[in-house]
Enzyme design. Structure first.
Site, PDB file in Angstrom:
ATOM      1  N   TYR A 175       0.814  -1.214   0.000  1.00 22.04           N
ATOM      2  CA  TYR A 175       0.000   0.000   0.000  1.00 22.04           C
ATOM      3  C   TYR A 175       0.855   1.276   0.000  1.00 22.04           C
ATOM      4  CZ  TYR A 175      -3.911   3.083   0.515  1.00 22.04           C
ATOM      5  OH  TYR A 175      -4.825   4.086   0.270  1.00 22.04           O
ATOM      6  N   VAL A 183     -11.074   0.557   6.850  1.00 22.36           N
ATOM      7  CA  VAL A 183     -12.447   0.078   7.042  1.00 22.36           C
ATOM      8  C   VAL A 183     -12.845  -0.775   5.838  1.00 22.36           C
ATOM      9  CG1 VAL A 183     -13.278   2.007   8.484  1.00 22.36           C
ATOM     10  CG2 VAL A 183     -13.335   2.221   5.993  1.00 22.36           C
ATOM     11  N   LYS A 242      -0.904   8.548  -3.253  1.00 25.72           N
ATOM     12  CA  LYS A 242      -1.248   9.269  -2.020  1.00 25.72           C
ATOM     13  C   LYS A 242      -0.181  10.316  -1.689  1.00 25.72           C
ATOM     14  CE  LYS A 242      -5.200   7.246  -1.096  1.00 25.72           C
ATOM     15  NZ  LYS A 242      -6.438   7.974  -1.412  1.00 25.72           N
TER      16      LYS A 242
HETATM   17  P1  NAD Z   1     -15.618   3.666  -2.048  1.00 23.27           P
HETATM   18  O1  NAD Z   1     -15.339   2.714  -3.151  1.00 23.27           O
HETATM   19  O2  NAD Z   1     -16.567   3.247  -0.984  1.00 23.27           O
HETATM   20  O3  NAD Z   1     -16.175   5.054  -2.660  1.00 23.27           O
HETATM   21  C1  NAD Z   1     -15.729   5.599  -3.860  1.00 23.27           C
HETATM   22  C2  NAD Z   1     -16.663   6.692  -4.337  1.00 23.27           C
HETATM   23  O4  NAD Z   1     -16.108   7.254  -5.528  1.00 23.27           O
HETATM   24  C3  NAD Z   1     -18.089   6.220  -4.691  1.00 23.27           C
HETATM   25  O5  NAD Z   1     -19.019   7.201  -4.296  1.00 23.27           O
HETATM   26  C4  NAD Z   1     -18.054   6.159  -6.229  1.00 23.27           C
HETATM   27  O6  NAD Z   1     -19.314   6.310  -6.855  1.00 23.27           O
HETATM   28  C5  NAD Z   1     -17.148   7.331  -6.509  1.00 23.27           C
HETATM   29  N1  NAD Z   1     -16.515   7.294  -7.829  1.00 23.27           N
HETATM   30  C6  NAD Z   1     -15.603   6.411  -8.311  1.00 23.27           C
HETATM   31  N2  NAD Z   1     -15.246   6.764  -9.565  1.00 23.27           N
HETATM   32  C7  NAD Z   1     -15.936   7.882  -9.875  1.00 23.27           C
HETATM   33  C8  NAD Z   1     -15.987   8.736 -11.002  1.00 23.27           C
HETATM   34  N3  NAD Z   1     -15.256   8.522 -12.094  1.00 23.27           N
HETATM   35  N4  NAD Z   1     -16.840   9.795 -10.973  1.00 23.27           N
HETATM   36  C9  NAD Z   1     -17.616  10.041  -9.879  1.00 23.27           C
HETATM   37  N5  NAD Z   1     -17.578   9.280  -8.768  1.00 23.27           N
HETATM   38  C10 NAD Z   1     -16.759   8.215  -8.772  1.00 23.27           C
HETATM   39  O7  NAD Z   1     -14.205   4.090  -1.469  1.00 23.27           O
HETATM   40  P2  NAD Z   1     -13.660   4.502  -0.011  1.00 23.27           P
HETATM   41  O8  NAD Z   1     -12.980   3.319   0.563  1.00 23.27           O
HETATM   42  O9  NAD Z   1     -14.682   5.239   0.755  1.00 23.27           O
HETATM   43  O10 NAD Z   1     -12.492   5.490  -0.448  1.00 23.27           O
HETATM   44  C11 NAD Z   1     -12.647   6.891  -0.518  1.00 23.27           C
HETATM   45  C12 NAD Z   1     -11.325   7.547  -0.196  1.00 23.27           C
HETATM   46  O11 NAD Z   1     -10.955   7.209   1.151  1.00 23.27           O
HETATM   47  C13 NAD Z   1     -10.171   7.057  -1.096  1.00 23.27           C
HETATM   48  O12 NAD Z   1      -9.318   8.136  -1.360  1.00 23.27           O
HETATM   49  C14 NAD Z   1      -9.464   6.062  -0.205  1.00 23.27           C
HETATM   50  O13 NAD Z   1      -8.104   5.883  -0.535  1.00 23.27           O
HETATM   51  C15 NAD Z   1      -9.623   6.723   1.155  1.00 23.27           C
HETATM   52  N6  NAD Z   1      -9.421   5.820   2.308  1.00 23.27           N
HETATM   53  C16 NAD Z   1     -10.061   4.610   2.357  1.00 23.27           C
HETATM   54  C17 NAD Z   1      -9.786   3.767   3.427  1.00 23.27           C
HETATM   55  C18 NAD Z   1     -10.453   2.399   3.531  1.00 23.27           C
HETATM   56  O14 NAD Z   1     -10.007   1.582   4.360  1.00 23.27           O
HETATM   57  N7  NAD Z   1     -11.485   2.132   2.762  1.00 23.27           N
HETATM   58  C19 NAD Z   1      -8.920   4.170   4.458  1.00 23.27           C
HETATM   59  C20 NAD Z   1      -8.340   5.428   4.398  1.00 23.27           C
HETATM   60  C21 NAD Z   1      -8.584   6.255   3.301  1.00 23.27           C
END
Ligand code: NAD
Length: 395
Positions: free
Chosen positions: A234, A272, A243
């Site tokens: 990662y 998560v 990132k």
């Molecule tokens: P997720 O897959 O649940 O959500 C992604 C969102 O992006 C959705 O609403 C989707 O519809 C939207 N999306 C994707 N492509 C798109 C496009 N081309 N146009 C418009 N909308 C689009 O993801 P998540 O896990 O909530 O991740 C969100 C952010 O949080 C990311 O930057 C991720 O790296 C970060 N993050 C996630 C975690 C984890 O453990 N899941 C931890 C820390 C940080």
């Protein structure tokens, strides 16, 4: 239609409208039970339909009393196919927001495109005047570059050398070894192009140039660090390079927004279960261990708890926002506590097929994964017919 989960690898190709609505409702209830936040009033959430973006939208409306514009890329239902979970989540959110008199505008389209940025600016101008918080929470495997038209693809690979680790098939609970070959320079470039900061900066510049960014606007993008055991996969891999780029963008954006009293941050969130994190090898096994340990210590959090803390204890306290030495907000502080990480590492090092259920909470992982798609909820009768067609309205 009778809707049951159809799992293909790390995705579920069906979603249940009533189950999705219930899990949105659960998050709304959490938000309403917390102390109200004196915070943003007009919020743009880019990536608002699932995971951290959805939680940000819910906290904005139901804990801070804000109107929102949500941008997402989801599919509506047809006669033969259910809508995606994010579609059903958005429908449920919009209905609940309207019920308390809040505006909930939606754009279903490609956030990376100029057309969606222009559409968002028009809607903000018409309904809000300006936005005072912009959450950037996209997670995507691809991006069409708006200027060059190039199709960029993100990959999840180590950088520099191959990486071998234990991993888990979350559907069967089988542990195995996985070896991931290192990315080449082109794969790194494309991953940074998709998941780095360029699009976030384009958004903020477009809003600013159009005069719809409030003077003291805040913008936050989400990132992750995690423990050393996942670094090759990662933080030091292709996604980590993206990132790094996102975090460098935050510093640049902050310097320019500060001139008008605004600010830009990256928030490091905890690991998560979301649709995106389940696609990353090794990470689901880490999350299954982490959840168990954090639950035992009474410090477990999902997206909604994390985002409430981000708003209430970091962004909108009235004081200076606490940041780490690199200027990042840390709400992964419980995850990264030394006592938590020592126990995670210990479990990780002693994990085998026999002691799996003792050391990791795979059942909870599986249940959370299913609940992302509206399944595994005891209040829903999955054998009953349900109408898959649910409306999401632009306003
Ligand atoms: P997720 O897959 O649940 O959500 C992604 C969102 O992006 C959705 O609403 C989707 O519809 C939207 N999306 C994707 N492509 C798109 C496009 N081309 N146009 C418009 N909308 C689009 O993801 P998540 O896990 O909530 O991740 C969100 C952010 O949080 C990311 O930057 C991720 O790296 C970060 N993050 C996630 C975690 C984890 O453990 N899941 C931890 C820390 C940080």
């Amino acid at each position: 239609m009778i809707i049951q989960p159809k799992i293909r690898g790390f995705i579920c190709t069906t979603a249940h409208p009533l189950g999705c609505a219930l899990q949105v409702q659960r998050q709304i209830e959490y938000a309403r039970e917390q102390s109200a936040i004196q915070g943003p009033k007009k919020v743009l959430v880019i990536g608002s339909s699932t995971g951290y973006g959805l939680a940000s939208r819910i906290i904005s409306t139901f804990a801070a009393g804000a109107d929102t514009l949500g941008i997402f890329f989801e599919k509506s239902a047809t006669d033969k196919r259910t809508a995606t979970a994010g579609w059903y989540n958005t429908a449920a959110f919009q209905q609940a927001a309207h019920a308390v008199g809040r505006t909930a505008l939606n754009i279903n389209g490609d956030a990376f495109s100029d057309a969606v940025k222009e559409q968002a600016i028009d809607m903000i101008r018409k309904h809000f005047g300006s936005v005072d918080l912009i959450i950037y929470s996209l997670a995507s495997p691809r991006r069409t570059h708006p200027r060059t038209g190039e199709s960029l693809f993100s990959v999840i690979k180590p950088v520099g050398k191959s990486f071998t680790s234990q991993t888990i098939d979350v559907n069967t609970g089988t542990l195995s070894q996985v070896t991931l070959e290192p990315a080449n320079d082109e794969e790194i470039r494309q991953t940074v192009g998709v998941m780095g900061g360029e699009d976030w900066e384009l958004w903020i510049n477009a809003l600013n140039d159009a005069g719809v960014l409030a003077k003291n606007a805040t913008t936050v993008a989400y990132s992750y660090i995690g423990p050393a055991i996942t670094f090759p996969m990662y933080r030091e891999g292709t996604i980590g390079k993206a990132k790094d780029d996102l975090e460098a963008t935050a510093i640049r954006l902050n310097a320019s927004l500060q001139k008008t009293g605004g600010r830009a941050f990256v928030s490091i969130n905890k690991a998560v279960v979301t649709q995106s994190s389940s696609a990353i090898p090794v990470v689901p096994l880490y999350i299954s261990i982490l959840y168990k340990i954090m639950q035992e210590k009474g410090i477990h959090e999902g997206c909604i708890e994390q985002i409430y803390r981000l708003f209430a204890k970091r962004l909108y306290t009235g004081d200076t926002v606490p940041v780490d030495e690199k200027g990042r907000i840390r709400i992964d502080d419980y995850e990264m506590r030394p006592d938590v990480q020592t126990e995670v590492l210990n479990a990780w090092n002693h994990m085998n097929q026999e002691n799996l259920t003792l050391l990791a909470n795979l059942e909870e992982y599986q249940q959370e994964f299913l609940s992302l798609f509206g399944f595994s909820n005891e209040k829903i009768h999955y054998a009953e017919e349900v109408n898959p067609v649910v409306a999401v309205n632009p306003s």
